[in-house]
Design an enzyme around this catalytic site. Structure first.
Site, PDB file in Angstrom:
ATOM      1  N   THR A 174     -33.386  29.464   7.802  1.00 18.19           N
ATOM      2  CA  THR A 174     -34.167  29.333   9.024  1.00 18.19           C
ATOM      3  C   THR A 174     -35.279  30.374   9.092  1.00 18.19           C
ATOM      4  O   THR A 174     -35.085  31.533   8.727  1.00 18.19           O
ATOM      5  CB  THR A 174     -33.285  29.426  10.284  1.00 18.19           C
ATOM      6  OG1 THR A 174     -32.382  28.325  10.273  1.00 18.19           O
ATOM      7  CG2 THR A 174     -34.079  29.342  11.561  1.00 18.19           C
ATOM      8  N   ASP A 205     -29.517  24.392  16.644  1.00 21.20           N
ATOM      9  CA  ASP A 205     -30.210  24.917  17.827  1.00 21.20           C
ATOM     10  C   ASP A 205     -31.730  25.003  17.648  1.00 21.20           C
ATOM     11  O   ASP A 205     -32.475  24.970  18.625  1.00 21.20           O
ATOM     12  CB  ASP A 205     -29.690  26.329  18.140  1.00 21.20           C
ATOM     13  CG  ASP A 205     -29.917  27.290  16.967  1.00 21.20           C
ATOM     14  OD1 ASP A 205     -29.647  26.903  15.809  1.00 21.20           O
ATOM     15  OD2 ASP A 205     -30.389  28.415  17.203  1.00 21.20           O
TER      16      ASP A 205
HETATM   17  N1  ASP Z   1     -29.603  27.979  13.384  1.00 19.82           N
HETATM   18  C1  ASP Z   1     -29.761  27.143  12.219  1.00 19.82           C
HETATM   19  C2  ASP Z   1     -28.955  25.888  12.385  1.00 19.82           C
HETATM   20  O1  ASP Z   1     -27.830  25.989  12.865  1.00 19.82           O
HETATM   21  C3  ASP Z   1     -29.347  27.777  10.957  1.00 19.82           C
HETATM   22  C4  ASP Z   1     -29.890  29.154  10.693  1.00 19.82           C
HETATM   23  O2  ASP Z   1     -30.405  29.826  11.574  1.00 19.82           O
HETATM   24  O3  ASP Z   1     -29.800  29.592   9.525  1.00 19.82           O
HETATM   25  O4  ASP Z   1     -29.405  24.841  11.991  1.00 19.82           O
END
Ligand code: ASP
Length: 308
Positions: A174, A205
């Site tokens: 992310t 999210d």
């Molecule tokens: N928050 C992201 C998701 O759950 C993953 C991440 O932040 O690495 O898709």
């Protein structure tokens, strides 16, 4: 008008340890962060908008292969790439998001186009891709998104039939950016490939306004990274804004409550980057590390990975 400006970016949070990092790899990560940070900072320094700055910074992070977004997006359960992205303007609370999209080179550009040129906030899957074509956005084939390391990561997850968060296995993902411009406007953007081996159209999210991405000129701009399901349940980004708006907490106090207390209580590992309406920057995380960087017009300029 403001007399200062600032930007912060992240490339994901998780089990990021010095012991599992090589000096060469660390240099590559830092170069990727620096390139994105400078791109956004230069836009702000020349009087550009926070929206343009966060979009341009996230495009750089999406094009950088080591982060789990755009080119470096993880594999899903059927060997494809389903990406999510969002962008939000603090001035008028406009927002745009795309989820479960494949082959779009820069998902954040699609999120921006949805915000600017559609009457909707969130578009998903084939419909979102169809809209991207009407906006003449670039598409890439499977070969562009193929990364050997990501493929091996998926094969491992597949063997054990587990849906793997990038963070949970020393693999991180992310990207995001938040910025405050000389007009006094805040903006936030986030982009991700989600979880390795994810199934059934899982969405985290990142593309949900108020959960992984939020901007409001009366409070703050936030971009999150972490275990998406928990960040959704905590409505993390909006909760920080609410603590500031309704309880009068400072940005730091609000971040501390959400990242080190509320999220921890339900097992939500991760972190976020945040800027308030005065340009103050916070980059809290409750995991071992978070790829992060920030720069402001007062001379703060940092790139960090680990918990110091
Ligand atoms: N928050 C992201 C998701 O759950 C993953 C991440 O932040 O690495 O898709």
């Amino acid at each position: 008008m403001a007399n200062n400006f600032s930007i912060a970016i992240h490339g994901g949070a998780g089990t990021i340890l010095r012991s599992t990092m090589t000096p060469e790899l660390q240099t590559q990560y830092e170069a990727g962060l620096r390139d994105a940070l400078d791109t956004g900072y230069n836009i702000l320094a020349s009087g550009g908008s926070s929206l343009d700055a966060v979009e341009a910074a996230v495009v750089k992070l999406e094009d950088f292969p080591l982060f789990n977004a755009g080119k470096g997006a993880v594999f899903n359960n059927v060997g494809g790439h389903e990406m999510d992205a969002a962008i939000m303007s603090g001035k008028g609370l406009e927002a745009g998001a795309a989820c479960g999209i494949s082959h779009v080179k820069n998902p954040v550009k699609l999120a921006r186009a949805i915000m600017d040129h559609s009457e909707h906030v969130i578009l998903c899957g084939a419909g979102a891709e169809q809209f991207a074509r009407t906006q003449n956005l670039a598409f890439e084939d499977d070969a562009y998104f193929y990364m050997e390391q990501r493929y091996q990561q998926w094969q491992e997850a597949l063997k054990e039939d587990k849906v793997q968060l990038d963070h949970s296995d020393k693999k991180f993902g992310t990207v995001g950016a938040v910025a405050f411009d000389l007009q006094g406007n805040l903006a936030a953007a986030t982009s991700t490939g989600g979880m390795t081996n994810k199934k059934f159209g899982r969405i985290g999210d990142s593309p949900v306004p108020g959960a992984g991405t939020y901007a409001n000129n009366s409070t703050c701009a936030i971009s999150c990274t972490g275990h998406g399901e928990l960040f959704l349940r905590c409505v993390v980004a909006y909760d920080i804004s609410c603590l500031m708006e309704y309880k009068g907490l400072s940005l730091k106090e609000a971040c501390d409550v959400v990242v080190y207390d509320k999220l921890v209580k339900i097992g939500g590992e991760g972190g976020l980057i945040a800027i308030d309406k005065l340009g103050n920057i916070e980059m809290p995380f409750n995991s071992d590390g978070m790829y992060r960087a920030c720069r402001n017009s007062a001379g703060r300029n940092e790139i960090s990975i680990y918990r110091e």
